[in-house]
Design an enzyme around this catalytic site. Structure first.
Site, mmCIF file in Angstrom:
data_model
loop_
_atom_site.group_PDB
_atom_site.id
_atom_site.type_symbol
_atom_site.label_atom_id
_atom_site.label_comp_id
_atom_site.label_asym_id
_atom_site.label_seq_id
_atom_site.Cartn_x
_atom_site.Cartn_y
_atom_site.Cartn_z
ATOM 1 N N ASN A 82 -3.945 13.590 6.300
ATOM 2 C CA ASN A 82 -4.141 13.110 4.916
ATOM 3 C C ASN A 82 -2.788 12.959 4.224
ATOM 4 O OD1 ASN A 82 -7.169 13.539 4.737
ATOM 5 N ND2 ASN A 82 -6.428 15.539 5.384
ATOM 6 N N LEU A 83 -2.608 11.804 3.589
ATOM 7 C CA LEU A 83 -1.310 11.511 2.975
ATOM 8 C C LEU A 83 -1.401 11.544 1.455
ATOM 9 C CD1 LEU A 83 -0.626 8.389 5.176
ATOM 10 C CD2 LEU A 83 0.394 10.651 5.488
ATOM 11 N N ARG A 102 -7.787 21.288 4.513
ATOM 12 C CA ARG A 102 -7.142 20.038 4.902
ATOM 13 C C ARG A 102 -5.635 20.233 5.061
ATOM 14 N NH1 ARG A 102 -11.389 19.009 5.830
ATOM 15 N NH2 ARG A 102 -12.793 17.351 5.198
ATOM 16 N N GLY A 132 0.817 -1.218 0.000
ATOM 17 C CA GLY A 132 0.000 0.000 0.000
ATOM 18 C C GLY A 132 0.845 1.259 0.000
ATOM 19 N N HIS A 151 -8.309 9.218 -2.659
ATOM 20 C CA HIS A 151 -8.333 10.390 -1.789
ATOM 21 C C HIS A 151 -8.212 11.655 -2.658
ATOM 22 C CE1 HIS A 151 -7.003 7.530 1.498
ATOM 23 N NE2 HIS A 151 -8.065 8.118 2.002
ATOM 24 N N ASP A 179 -18.549 17.815 1.578
ATOM 25 C CA ASP A 179 -17.239 18.405 1.899
ATOM 26 C C ASP A 179 -16.534 17.633 3.002
ATOM 27 O OD1 ASP A 179 -16.996 20.609 0.199
ATOM 28 O OD2 ASP A 179 -18.306 21.833 1.457
ATOM 29 N N LYS A 206 -11.197 2.307 13.531
ATOM 30 C CA LYS A 206 -9.885 2.742 14.038
ATOM 31 C C LYS A 206 -9.943 2.987 15.543
ATOM 32 C CE LYS A 206 -7.535 2.864 10.204
ATOM 33 N NZ LYS A 206 -6.346 2.037 10.022
ATOM 34 N N SER A 266 -5.918 7.321 12.200
ATOM 35 C CA SER A 266 -6.127 8.360 11.206
ATOM 36 C C SER A 266 -6.674 9.605 11.899
ATOM 37 C CB SER A 266 -7.148 7.847 10.191
ATOM 38 O OG SER A 266 -7.703 8.917 9.482
ATOM 39 N N SER A 267 -6.515 10.758 11.233
ATOM 40 C CA SER A 267 -7.081 11.982 11.820
ATOM 41 C C SER A 267 -8.614 11.937 11.809
ATOM 42 C CB SER A 267 -6.588 13.216 11.054
ATOM 43 O OG SER A 267 -6.913 13.105 9.692
ATOM 44 N N CYS A 268 -9.201 10.984 11.049
ATOM 45 C CA CYS A 268 -10.671 10.842 11.001
ATOM 46 C C CYS A 268 -11.270 10.410 12.332
ATOM 47 C CB CYS A 268 -11.083 9.785 9.974
ATOM 48 S SG CYS A 268 -10.563 10.142 8.343
ATOM 49 N N TRP A 302 -15.129 17.742 -6.691
ATOM 50 C CA TRP A 302 -16.215 17.403 -5.768
ATOM 51 C C TRP A 302 -16.213 18.333 -4.559
ATOM 52 C CZ3 TRP A 302 -15.153 11.392 -5.656
ATOM 53 C CH2 TRP A 302 -15.492 10.871 -6.916
ATOM 54 N N TYR A 319 -15.404 3.874 9.183
ATOM 55 C CA TYR A 319 -13.935 3.766 9.143
ATOM 56 C C TYR A 319 -13.346 4.277 10.459
ATOM 57 C CZ TYR A 319 -9.218 5.278 7.526
ATOM 58 O OH TYR A 319 -7.873 5.510 7.382
#
Ligand SMILES: NC(=O)c1ccc[n+]([C@@H]2O[C@H](COP(=O)([O-])OP(=O)(O)OC[C@H]3O[C@@H](n4cnc5c(N)ncnc54)[C@H](OP(=O)(O)O)[C@@H]3O)[C@@H](O)[C@H]2O)c1
Length: 317
Positions: free
Chosen positions: A167-168, A210, A15, A181, A279, A142, A109-111, A203, A138
């Protein structure tokens, strides 16, 4: 202590993160890197994961394997995002416990942070509010993983560090327009439209802000976390399991990002924003002061990172 001949298992080595980390280990002279393709080891299969650990006996484990995707993908396949991630994490973490892995690095993740969090988001914001709806499944998978890590850390004395990357983006990203992404999605759209003399639709409203970080900077942070002594991190985290944000500190609106990518692609046509797409959280950037106190800092500026990837993608199409 991590040594050049330590056995290091990278789950998800094909990945974006896993492959970048694999390249970094190889370049840095680590000799015993353990890896397996999905066809050799499906990480959702508990027994197979157990057998793999029994045979390979990894000393260090980095969990880069997960079901990952952009906003649309997250919204469309909630069941997969929730269940696959929980089962991958459970299987690897419990096998690591059983086989006495010396240190585990788990990627969140930051999510995982609440939709409404004080900006920049500190690690302490975890579980203080409701999640963003579009990636709730998701994020919950996590959060489940972090809870399991903390139980293994507190009740079983396991050495675990949980990293929360922003975000990467990077060369080995998923460039499929529908499931990717933001950055790889935009690069693909602009390059395709340029080639076919079309306009681009971005979109969302373009207003969301971000933070983006090059994946090579995250790979450096993971290596730092493998090398650091437990004594040092215990001091900084007051004996709690470390949950550590990893961000670049570079924040940009989707509108500005689109302008930048369009310019770097030398795109001359028009682009518009389609507000019928969500968004997500309006602003999301991390306070990464803790990892900086461990001696890490990002090296790659967004503009330079994007430039390299666009040149690379152009050479592929
Ligand atoms: N990308 C980001 O912007 C971002 C941001 C924050 C955090 N993260 C976290 O960082 C970690 C790595 O993300 P990534 O972007 O590198 O994801 P990725 O590019 O999609 O890579 C995930 C890897 O996991 C493997 N995998 C998935 N399910 C598997 C299964 N059942 N059995 C075996 N392998 C399986 C995939 O194998 P295949 O190659 O066979 O598909 C792939 O190699 C994830 O935990 C993610 O949540 C990513």
């Amino acid at each position: 202590m991590l040594k050049k001949n330590s056995k290091i298992y990278i789950a998800g080595h094909n990945g974006l993160v896993g492959n970048t980390f694999f390249q970094l280990l190889k370049k840095s002279g680590y000799k015993k890197i353990i890896k397996a393709n999905r066809s050799q080891l499906d990480l959702t299969k508990k027994k197979n994961v157990e057998n793999f650990f029994a045979k390979k006996k990894p000393e260090f484990v980095i969990i880069c394997a997960a079901r990952v995707g952009g906003i649309l993908e997250n919204k469309s396949y909630q069941l997969d995002f929730l269940l696959q991630n929980v089962s991958i994490q459970n299987n690897i973490l419990l096998a690591s416990k059983k086989h006495n892995v010396k240190r585990i690095v788990f990627l969140g993740s930051s999510c995982i942070y609440p939709k409404i969090s004080k900006i920049p988001i500190k690690e302490e914001s975890i579980m203080t509010g409701k999640l963003e709806k579009t990636n709730e499944a998701y994020a919950m998978s996590k959060l489940f993983g972090i809870k399991l890590c903390s139980i293994l850390y507190e009740d079983y004395g396991k050495d675990i560090i949980c990293l929360m990357p922003t975000n990467l983006y990077g060369k080995n990203d998923n460039f499929d327009i529908k499931s990717s992404h933001v950055i790889p999605g935009l690069i693909s759209k602009f390059l395709f439209a340029k080639k076919n003399n079309l306009n681009v639709t971005v979109w969302g409203s373009g207003k969301a802000i971000r933070e983006f970080m090059h994946v090579e900077d995250l790979a450096d942070a993971i290596l730092k976390c493998l090398k650091i002594s437990k004594k040092k991190y215990l001091k900084l985290f007051h004996n709690q399991m470390p949950i550590i944000n990893v961000g670049s500190g570079e924040n940009i609106s989707i509108r500005k990002l689109s302008e930048l990518i369009s310019k770097l692609c030398n795109f001359k046509n028009k682009f518009i924003f389609d507000k019928s797409y969500p968004d997500g959280t309006l602003i999301k950037n991390l306070d990464s002061s803790k990892i900086r106190r461990l001696g890490w800092k990002p090296k790659i500026k967004l503009k330079n990172g994007l430039k390299k990837i666009i040149i690379y993608r152009q050479s592929k199409i």
